[in-house]
Design a protein around this motif. Structure first.
Motif, PDB file in Angstrom:
ATOM      1  N   UNK A   1       0.893  -1.182   0.056  1.00 28.67           N
ATOM      2  CA  UNK A   1      -0.065  -0.155  -0.065  1.00 28.67           C
ATOM      3  C   UNK A   1       0.601   1.196  -0.045  1.00 28.67           C
ATOM      4  N   UNK A   2       1.966   0.943   0.857  1.00 26.73           N
ATOM      5  CA  UNK A   2       2.852   2.443   0.773  1.00 26.73           C
ATOM      6  C   UNK A   2       3.639   2.631  -0.551  1.00 26.73           C
ATOM      7  N   UNK A   3       4.196   1.404  -0.849  1.00 28.40           N
ATOM      8  CA  UNK A   3       5.277   1.512  -1.967  1.00 28.40           C
ATOM      9  C   UNK A   3       5.025   1.289  -3.333  1.00 28.40           C
ATOM     10  N   UNK A   4       3.828   0.255  -3.409  1.00 24.73           N
ATOM     11  CA  UNK A   4       3.601  -0.205  -4.578  1.00 24.73           C
ATOM     12  C   UNK A   4       2.035  -0.428  -4.875  1.00 24.73           C
ATOM     13  N   UNK A   5       1.294   0.644  -4.769  1.00 23.58           N
ATOM     14  CA  UNK A   5      -0.016   0.942  -4.741  1.00 23.58           C
ATOM     15  C   UNK A   5      -0.658   0.216  -6.174  1.00 23.58           C
ATOM     16  N   UNK A   6      -1.735  -0.625  -5.943  1.00 23.02           N
ATOM     17  CA  UNK A   6      -2.263  -1.237  -7.077  1.00 23.02           C
ATOM     18  C   UNK A   6      -1.623  -2.560  -7.497  1.00 23.02           C
ATOM     19  N   UNK A   7      -0.329  -2.993  -6.765  1.00 22.48           N
ATOM     20  CA  UNK A   7       0.095  -4.361  -7.319  1.00 22.48           C
ATOM     21  C   UNK A   7      -0.865  -5.447  -6.597  1.00 22.48           C
ATOM     22  N   UNK A   8      -1.245  -6.366  -7.134  1.00 22.98           N
ATOM     23  CA  UNK A   8      -1.997  -7.298  -6.568  1.00 22.98           C
ATOM     24  C   UNK A   8      -1.193  -8.606  -5.870  1.00 22.98           C
ATOM     25  N   UNK A   9      -1.480  -8.841  -4.657  1.00 23.30           N
ATOM     26  CA  UNK A   9      -0.784  -9.961  -3.829  1.00 23.30           C
ATOM     27  C   UNK A   9      -1.848 -11.170  -3.527  1.00 23.30           C
ATOM     28  N   UNK A  10      -1.276 -12.034  -3.790  1.00 16.99           N
ATOM     29  CA  UNK A  10      -1.890 -13.318  -3.131  1.00 16.99           C
ATOM     30  C   UNK A  10      -0.999 -13.972  -2.075  1.00 16.99           C
ATOM     31  N   UNK A  11      -1.762 -14.519  -0.920  1.00 20.75           N
ATOM     32  CA  UNK A  11      -0.817 -14.910   0.125  1.00 20.75           C
ATOM     33  C   UNK A  11      -1.393 -16.072   0.494  1.00 20.75           C
ATOM     34  N   UNK A  12      -0.216 -17.038   0.451  1.00 18.48           N
ATOM     35  CA  UNK A  12      -0.330 -18.596   0.786  1.00 18.48           C
ATOM     36  C   UNK A  12       0.413 -18.934   1.880  1.00 18.48           C
ATOM     37  N   UNK A  13      -0.549 -19.137   3.119  1.00 19.21           N
ATOM     38  CA  UNK A  13       0.313 -19.200   4.306  1.00 19.21           C
ATOM     39  C   UNK A  13       0.336 -20.801   4.897  1.00 19.21           C
ATOM     40  N   UNK A  14       1.453 -21.120   5.236  1.00 20.65           N
ATOM     41  CA  UNK A  14       1.712 -22.734   5.370  1.00 20.65           C
ATOM     42  C   UNK A  14       2.566 -22.683   6.747  1.00 20.65           C
ATOM     43  N   UNK A  15       2.179 -22.538   7.826  1.00 17.96           N
ATOM     44  CA  UNK A  15       2.979 -22.645   9.036  1.00 17.96           C
ATOM     45  C   UNK A  15       3.464 -23.976   9.130  1.00 17.96           C
ATOM     46  N   UNK A  16       3.102 -25.135   8.656  1.00 19.93           N
ATOM     47  CA  UNK A  16       3.927 -26.338   8.793  1.00 19.93           C
ATOM     48  C   UNK A  16       5.120 -26.451   8.171  1.00 19.93           C
ATOM     49  N   UNK A  17       5.341 -25.716   7.193  1.00 21.93           N
ATOM     50  CA  UNK A  17       6.509 -25.844   6.181  1.00 21.93           C
ATOM     51  C   UNK A  17       7.760 -25.552   7.269  1.00 21.93           C
ATOM     52  N   UNK A  18       7.489 -24.424   7.922  1.00 20.19           N
ATOM     53  CA  UNK A  18       8.805 -24.168   8.927  1.00 20.19           C
ATOM     54  C   UNK A  18       8.862 -25.118  10.033  1.00 20.19           C
ATOM     55  N   UNK A  19       7.778 -25.561  10.452  1.00 18.75           N
ATOM     56  CA  UNK A  19       7.976 -26.641  11.359  1.00 18.75           C
ATOM     57  C   UNK A  19       8.639 -27.909  11.014  1.00 18.75           C
ATOM     58  N   UNK A  20       8.424 -28.437   9.862  1.00 21.26           N
ATOM     59  CA  UNK A  20       9.041 -29.712   9.212  1.00 21.26           C
ATOM     60  C   UNK A  20      10.403 -29.102   9.143  1.00 21.26           C
ATOM     61  N   UNK A  21      10.659 -28.134   8.345  1.00 17.67           N
ATOM     62  CA  UNK A  21      12.031 -27.616   8.020  1.00 17.67           C
ATOM     63  C   UNK A  21      13.022 -27.439   9.277  1.00 17.67           C
ATOM     64  N   UNK A  22      12.592 -27.037  10.171  1.00 14.73           N
ATOM     65  CA  UNK A  22      13.387 -26.883  11.395  1.00 14.73           C
ATOM     66  C   UNK A  22      13.571 -28.358  12.167  1.00 14.73           C
TER      67      UNK A  22
ATOM     68  N   UNK B   1      13.456 -31.428  10.213  1.00 14.39           N
ATOM     69  CA  UNK B   1      14.045 -32.417   9.230  1.00 14.39           C
ATOM     70  C   UNK B   1      14.949 -31.829   8.353  1.00 14.39           C
ATOM     71  N   UNK B   2      15.181 -30.462   8.468  1.00 13.85           N
ATOM     72  CA  UNK B   2      15.909 -29.922   7.294  1.00 13.85           C
ATOM     73  C   UNK B   2      15.122 -29.290   6.026  1.00 13.85           C
ATOM     74  N   UNK B   3      15.585 -28.185   5.766  1.00 12.36           N
ATOM     75  CA  UNK B   3      14.742 -27.619   4.563  1.00 12.36           C
ATOM     76  C   UNK B   3      14.558 -28.299   3.249  1.00 12.36           C
ATOM     77  N   UNK B   4      15.393 -29.217   2.854  1.00 10.08           N
ATOM     78  CA  UNK B   4      15.210 -30.268   1.822  1.00 10.08           C
ATOM     79  C   UNK B   4      14.015 -31.108   2.020  1.00 10.08           C
ATOM     80  N   UNK B   5      13.603 -31.584   3.179  1.00 13.47           N
ATOM     81  CA  UNK B   5      12.448 -32.229   3.568  1.00 13.47           C
ATOM     82  C   UNK B   5      11.095 -31.836   2.881  1.00 13.47           C
TER      83      UNK B   5
END
Length: 226
Positions: free
Chosen positions: A28-49, A51-55
């Motif tokens: 809103x402050x720097x790129x007005x009009x840019x369309x953002x889609x948010x995909x929120x997946x908390x479990x990714x970080x939990x598993x990466x921590x 088992x490692x990011x490659x998992x």
């Protein structure tokens, strides 16, 4: 997942819902009009921590393959899984950017003594690897730079526990204090998106860098070039 209407949207892959308003505010402050889609997946970080990011490679690939705007750019806002996500770009047929790459590029150009602050251990290895990668790229312009590069990692004690408990102010106060305690660096890097609020709190003469604003700017640029 919340989707912005219309074509030409940037997909943001998050591992915490708290990042959504951060990036919407920057848009809103720097790129007005840019369309953002948010995909929120908390479990990714939990598993990466755990088992490692490659998992989580296969899961990220499946998520992004199924996400709306399947040929548009993606911005991964998690430093721990950023390298894994970025590497999937060719297979997915779409640009996948990591939010911390522009910050790392700015850091190495500031100076070789780089203090890297993080709130979780799992962030350090990917961030240090990224800084060395950007240092190697700069070495082609400044011969000998890579040999002089000296990133020094620091985990801020107690900060992640405050963040997980919802105490953002307490987390950022610890991060700001850790940044102020650094005295022998050319630049300080805040390795995670969740640390960016410390920019406004820390009082230090050493340049202090965070990833959200510059990372989003790079991704919006990719969106507009697509």
């Amino acid at each position: 997942m919340s989707a912005a209407d219309g074509p030409g949207a940037l997909t943001l892959l998050h591992t915490s819902p708290v990042h959504v308003p951060v990036f919407d505010g920057l848009r809103d402050r720097h790129h007005p009009g840019a369309a953002l889609r948010h995909l929120v997946v908390p479990g990714l970080l939990e598993r990466a921590r755990a088992e490692g990011p490659a998992a989580v490679t296969g899961e990220i690939e499946a998520l992004l393959s199924a996400a709306e705007g399947g040929d548009g750019p993606v911005l991964c806002t998690c430093s721990t899984i950023g390298a894994v996500a970025e590497a999937l770009g060719p297979a997915l047929g779409r640009p996948v950017l990591r939010v911390d790459r522009p910050m790392a590029a700015a850091a190495v150009r500031t100076g070789p003594r780089i203090a890297v602050l993080a709130t979780v251990e799992s962030t350090l290895a990917p961030t240090l690897a990224l800084i060395r990668e950007e240092g190697a790229a700069l070495d082609r312009e400044r011969a000998g730079y890579a040999a002089a590069l000296c990133p020094r990692p620091h985990v801020v004690p107690g900060a992640w526990e405050r963040f997980e408990a919802g105490d953002d102010a307490g987390c950022l106060a610890l991060v700001a204090a850790a940044a102020e305690a650094v005295t022998d660096a050319d630049v300080i890097v805040l390795a995670q998106v969740s640390m960016a609020g410390a920019l406004e709190r820390a009082v230090t003469a050493i340049p202090l860098l965070a990833s959200p604003a510059v990372g989003l700017a790079a991704a919006v640029g990719a969106l507009r070039r697509a």
